[in-house]
Design a protein around this motif. Structure first.
Motif, PDB file in Angstrom:
ATOM      1  N   LEU A 175       3.994   7.593 -18.145  1.00 16.44           N
ATOM      2  CA  LEU A 175       3.653   6.612 -19.167  1.00 16.44           C
ATOM      3  C   LEU A 175       4.044   7.102 -20.559  1.00 16.44           C
ATOM      4  N   ALA A 176       4.523   6.170 -21.382  1.00 10.90           N
ATOM      5  CA  ALA A 176       4.862   6.507 -22.763  1.00 10.90           C
ATOM      6  C   ALA A 176       3.618   6.667 -23.622  1.00 10.90           C
ATOM      7  N   PHE A 177       2.510   6.042 -23.197  1.00  9.08           N
ATOM      8  CA  PHE A 177       1.222   6.161 -23.867  1.00  9.08           C
ATOM      9  C   PHE A 177       0.153   5.711 -22.870  1.00  9.08           C
ATOM     10  N   PRO A 178      -1.108   6.100 -23.082  1.00  5.28           N
ATOM     11  CA  PRO A 178      -2.159   5.678 -22.154  1.00  5.28           C
ATOM     12  C   PRO A 178      -2.239   4.154 -22.067  1.00  5.28           C
ATOM     13  N   THR A 179      -2.389   3.637 -20.871  1.00  7.64           N
ATOM     14  CA  THR A 179      -2.439   2.190 -20.665  1.00  7.64           C
ATOM     15  C   THR A 179      -3.497   1.543 -21.548  1.00  7.64           C
ATOM     16  N   GLY A 180      -3.066   0.524 -22.308  1.00  8.21           N
ATOM     17  CA  GLY A 180      -3.964  -0.219 -23.181  1.00  8.21           C
ATOM     18  C   GLY A 180      -4.155   0.371 -24.555  1.00  8.21           C
TER      19      GLY A 180
ATOM     20  N   GLU B 102       0.851  -1.191   0.000  1.00  2.00           N
ATOM     21  CA  GLU B 102       0.000   0.000   0.000  1.00  2.00           C
ATOM     22  C   GLU B 102       0.888   1.242   0.000  1.00  2.00           C
ATOM     23  N   GLY B 103       0.538   2.181  -0.821  1.00  2.00           N
ATOM     24  CA  GLY B 103       1.316   3.419  -0.896  1.00  2.00           C
ATOM     25  C   GLY B 103       2.254   3.496  -2.072  1.00  2.00           C
ATOM     26  N   VAL B 104       2.506   2.361  -2.747  1.00  2.00           N
ATOM     27  CA  VAL B 104       3.343   2.405  -3.951  1.00  2.00           C
ATOM     28  C   VAL B 104       2.554   3.105  -5.054  1.00  2.00           C
ATOM     29  N   LYS B 105       3.111   4.147  -5.595  1.00  2.00           N
ATOM     30  CA  LYS B 105       2.420   4.949  -6.595  1.00  2.00           C
ATOM     31  C   LYS B 105       2.779   4.479  -7.994  1.00  2.00           C
ATOM     32  N   LEU B 106       1.746   4.184  -8.784  1.00  2.00           N
ATOM     33  CA  LEU B 106       1.936   3.773 -10.174  1.00  2.00           C
ATOM     34  C   LEU B 106       1.478   4.892 -11.106  1.00  2.00           C
ATOM     35  N   PRO B 107       2.151   5.065 -12.229  1.00  2.00           N
ATOM     36  CA  PRO B 107       1.736   6.113 -13.164  1.00  2.00           C
ATOM     37  C   PRO B 107       0.384   5.791 -13.792  1.00  2.00           C
ATOM     38  N   ALA B 108      -0.345   6.828 -14.194  1.00  2.00           N
ATOM     39  CA  ALA B 108      -1.658   6.648 -14.811  1.00  2.00           C
ATOM     40  C   ALA B 108      -1.894   7.772 -15.808  1.00  2.00           C
ATOM     41  N   ASP B 109      -2.817   7.534 -16.717  1.00  2.00           N
ATOM     42  CA  ASP B 109      -3.228   8.534 -17.705  1.00  2.00           C
ATOM     43  C   ASP B 109      -4.729   8.370 -17.879  1.00  2.00           C
ATOM     44  N   PRO B 110      -5.514   9.410 -17.616  1.00  2.00           N
ATOM     45  CA  PRO B 110      -6.979   9.282 -17.688  1.00  2.00           C
ATOM     46  C   PRO B 110      -7.491   8.885 -19.068  1.00  2.00           C
ATOM     47  N   ARG B 111      -6.657   8.994 -20.109  1.00  2.00           N
ATOM     48  CA  ARG B 111      -7.084   8.617 -21.452  1.00  2.00           C
ATOM     49  C   ARG B 111      -7.017   7.102 -21.670  1.00  2.00           C
ATOM     50  N   GLY B 112      -6.386   6.399 -20.741  1.00  2.00           N
ATOM     51  CA  GLY B 112      -6.226   4.961 -20.889  1.00  2.00           C
ATOM     52  C   GLY B 112      -7.034   4.174 -19.885  1.00  2.00           C
TER      53      GLY B 112
ATOM     54  N   THR C 201       1.634  -8.099 -22.035  1.00  2.00           N
ATOM     55  CA  THR C 201       1.463  -7.826 -23.466  1.00  2.00           C
ATOM     56  C   THR C 201       2.139  -6.513 -23.868  1.00  2.00           C
ATOM     57  N   HIS C 202       2.964  -5.962 -23.001  1.00  2.00           N
ATOM     58  CA  HIS C 202       3.696  -4.726 -23.281  1.00  2.00           C
ATOM     59  C   HIS C 202       2.751  -3.577 -23.663  1.00  2.00           C
ATOM     60  N   SER C 203       1.589  -3.552 -23.065  1.00  2.00           N
ATOM     61  CA  SER C 203       0.617  -2.502 -23.368  1.00  2.00           C
ATOM     62  C   SER C 203       0.312  -1.621 -22.159  1.00  2.00           C
ATOM     63  N   SER C 204       1.178  -1.686 -21.147  1.00  2.00           N
ATOM     64  CA  SER C 204       0.944  -0.899 -19.926  1.00  2.00           C
ATOM     65  C   SER C 204       1.233   0.576 -20.116  1.00  2.00           C
ATOM     66  N   GLY C 205       2.104   0.911 -21.056  1.00  2.00           N
ATOM     67  CA  GLY C 205       2.563   2.289 -21.209  1.00  2.00           C
ATOM     68  C   GLY C 205       3.826   2.586 -20.426  1.00  2.00           C
ATOM     69  N   LEU C 206       4.279   1.627 -19.614  1.00  2.00           N
ATOM     70  CA  LEU C 206       5.525   1.827 -18.881  1.00  2.00           C
ATOM     71  C   LEU C 206       6.694   1.913 -19.866  1.00  2.00           C
TER      72      LEU C 206
ATOM     73  N   ILE D 222      -3.219  -0.331 -14.384  1.00  2.00           N
ATOM     74  CA  ILE D 222      -2.360  -1.283 -15.091  1.00  2.00           C
ATOM     75  C   ILE D 222      -2.631  -2.683 -14.552  1.00  2.00           C
ATOM     76  N   THR D 223      -2.971  -3.608 -15.445  1.00  2.00           N
ATOM     77  CA  THR D 223      -3.251  -4.981 -15.039  1.00  2.00           C
ATOM     78  C   THR D 223      -2.055  -5.886 -15.322  1.00  2.00           C
ATOM     79  N   LEU D 224      -2.134  -7.094 -14.800  1.00  2.00           N
ATOM     80  CA  LEU D 224      -1.094  -8.088 -15.089  1.00  2.00           C
ATOM     81  C   LEU D 224      -1.054  -8.393 -16.584  1.00  2.00           C
ATOM     82  N   ARG D 225      -2.210  -8.404 -17.240  1.00  2.00           N
ATOM     83  CA  ARG D 225      -2.247  -8.640 -18.687  1.00  2.00           C
ATOM     84  C   ARG D 225      -1.545  -7.514 -19.441  1.00  2.00           C
ATOM     85  N   HIS D 226      -1.760  -6.267 -19.025  1.00  2.00           N
ATOM     86  CA  HIS D 226      -1.062  -5.150 -19.665  1.00  2.00           C
ATOM     87  C   HIS D 226       0.451  -5.343 -19.601  1.00  2.00           C
TER      88      HIS D 226
END
Length: 466
Positions: free
Chosen positions: A164-169, A106-116, A127-132, A120-124
């Motif tokens: 993120l390099a692009f919105p997740t997904g 708890e407290g670990v901050k992950l990047p996000a983009d409201p357009r995506g 499949t290299h689609s997380s945007g990381l 970020i899921t395990l599937r993302h």
């Protein structure tokens, strides 16, 4: 059921190819590539008919590489991480679409983009689609080892500063950070380090005792010395991926990787352990199509679509002082492993050897030749009604028997009676075969044939010509 299609034949050129000599191909790849050593295995089902090793594990010590020599496999580690992912899913411990944050403190901050995607899921990650980004922002970028035993603290601090390099997904881009984070999360889901989880669930059940991440001084003696990409005589320092070992930190050898390939060649079968056959198929199935539609990402695996061999499932690895490639044809149950102890990529070597292995080891059911030979007596100027018994009733619904007789007689009127079946080769689909018929005037006519399962077998597809 195959679509039944039948056209008038044309004579097509046909020549006998040269026999495939894989051992010679491997020697040439070693000699021309400038590798310190080159270790190659060809896997056919559970067998390995070719396992060749050339060159030096350690030039200075005069130590030759052997089948037991271990190599750091770099990015090829990622497919082991994905395999562990589906194993834990099958055990009900997690879901592919669970947020990765569920398995982090708890407290670990992950990047996000409201357009995506919302998270970020395990599937993302798989499949290299997380945007990381490709690599963590908090790497040291030291030339000798930019990972430098990457710590959990640096991981969490770096994630908080990551954009993120692009919105997740929304797209896809190869990410060491993403798959490394996936491995870290999988270990945490079992309350143990990633390596312990991998060993317990996958490596030990497969008998892969020489595959590991952490190594004792004694174990390090069996690892090939790493050499520079540009100068294969210069020793370099191997990278230590630390807590992100799931993206590149595994060390293995030919016999162990052969076991892993054989496991993957059992995809789709029942009773497969320690990974379900259906889950292996899922790993190899495209999840995200690349531009051009001829390449895709499965769960970590890369999938190339080819006309002659169907899907080729593969992954490569490159880290300082080592390179690896592993690929296989799920359709024909044939795979190839290539390892070396310098940074020069071996992708071209692996692809070429797999193509040659497919030429040599693809095996057709004997039913194709048997049915083709039964057809030979009916390739005459006046075929009788008995030929009708060779064809499946559904075929004859699509092709009237009168049309069928006209085509068979047309071949014989043009070339004389058929004398023999000269050759039966694999076609572009495993349920079909290319049959080469020789006629009285020595013309060679190729027909693509499909034969039903069961007894008696029947012709369900026949097409002469291009």
């Amino acid at each position: 059921m195959l679509r039944f299609f039948f056209v008038l034949a044309v004579v097509v050129p046909w020549t006998v190819g040269q026999p495939v000599d894989l051992e010679r191909e491997i020697r040439e790849a070693f000699n021309l590539g400038g590798f310190p050593s080159l270790a190659v295995a060809v896997v056919v089902g559970d067998d390995s008919p070719v396992m060749e090793v050339h060159g030096w594990a350690d030039r200075a010590a005069g130590q030759r590489a052997t089948r037991a020599t271990q190599y750091r496999i770099g990015g090829l580690s990622k497919v082991f991480t994905a395999t562990l992912l589906v194993q834990l899913r099958d055990e009900g411990r997690l879901g592919l679409d669970d947020p990765v944050s569920k398995f982090l403190p708890e407290g670990v901050k992950l990047p996000a983009d409201p357009r995506g995607a919302r998270y970020i899921t395990l599937r993302h990650l798989a499949t290299h689609s997380s945007g990381l980004p490709r690599n963590p922002v908090s790497r040291t970028e030291r030339e000798s080892d930019p990972w430098n035993g990457y710590s959990v603290q640096r991981l969490y601090e770096g994630l908080a500063r990551t954009k993120l390099a692009f919105p997740t997904g929304a797209s896809g881009r190869y990410s060491n950070l993403g798959v490394g984070l996936l491995g870290h999360a999988l270990g945490r889901s079992l309350d143990m380090p990633f390596e312990d989880a991998l060993r317990r669930k996958l490596l030990a059940p497969l008998g892969m005792s020489s595959t590991r991440i952490a190594m004792s001084p004694a174990q390090l003696k069996s690892v090939a010395t790493p050499y520079a990409r540009q100068d294969p005589s210069k020793i370099v320092r191997a990278w230590d991926y630390g807590c992100l070992a799931g993206c590149g930190g595994i060390t293995s050898n030919l016999p162990d990787l052969r076991r892993f390939v054989s496991l993957n060649l059992r995809a789709g079968l029942s009773g497969v352990e320690p990974v379900r056959g259906a889950s292996l198929t899922e790993l190899h199935t495209p999840q995200r199509i690349w531009d051009g539609w001829s390449k895709a990402t499965g769960l970590v695996w890369i999938v190339d679509h080819t006309r002659d061999a169907g899907d080729i499932v593969w992954h490569s690895g490159g880290s300082q002082g080592f390179a690896s490639w592993l690929g296989f044809s799920p359709r024909w149950k044939i795979g190839v492993i290539v390892l070396t102890n310098c940074g020069r990529p071996v992708d071209d070597v692996g692809n070429r050897l797999l193509r040659q292995a497919l030429k040599k080891y693809r095996k057709l059911s004997p039913k194709f030749r048997a049915m083709a030979e039964r057809l030979v007596p009916h390739l005459v100027a006046t075929p009788g009604d008995k030929v009708k018994g060779l064809f499946h009733e559904d075929f004859l619904k699509d092709v009237p028997f009168s049309v069928l007789k006209n085509v068979l007689s047309g071949l014989a009127k043009k070339h004389g009676a058929c004398s023999r079946v000269l050759r039966v080769d694999p076609a572009d689909r495993p349920e079909l075969a290319n049959v080469v018929f020789q006629f009285a005037d020595l013309s060679l006519v190729t027909g693509k044939m499909g034969v039903s399962e069961g007894d008696p077998a029947k012709i369900v597809y026949l097409r002469f010509g291009r």
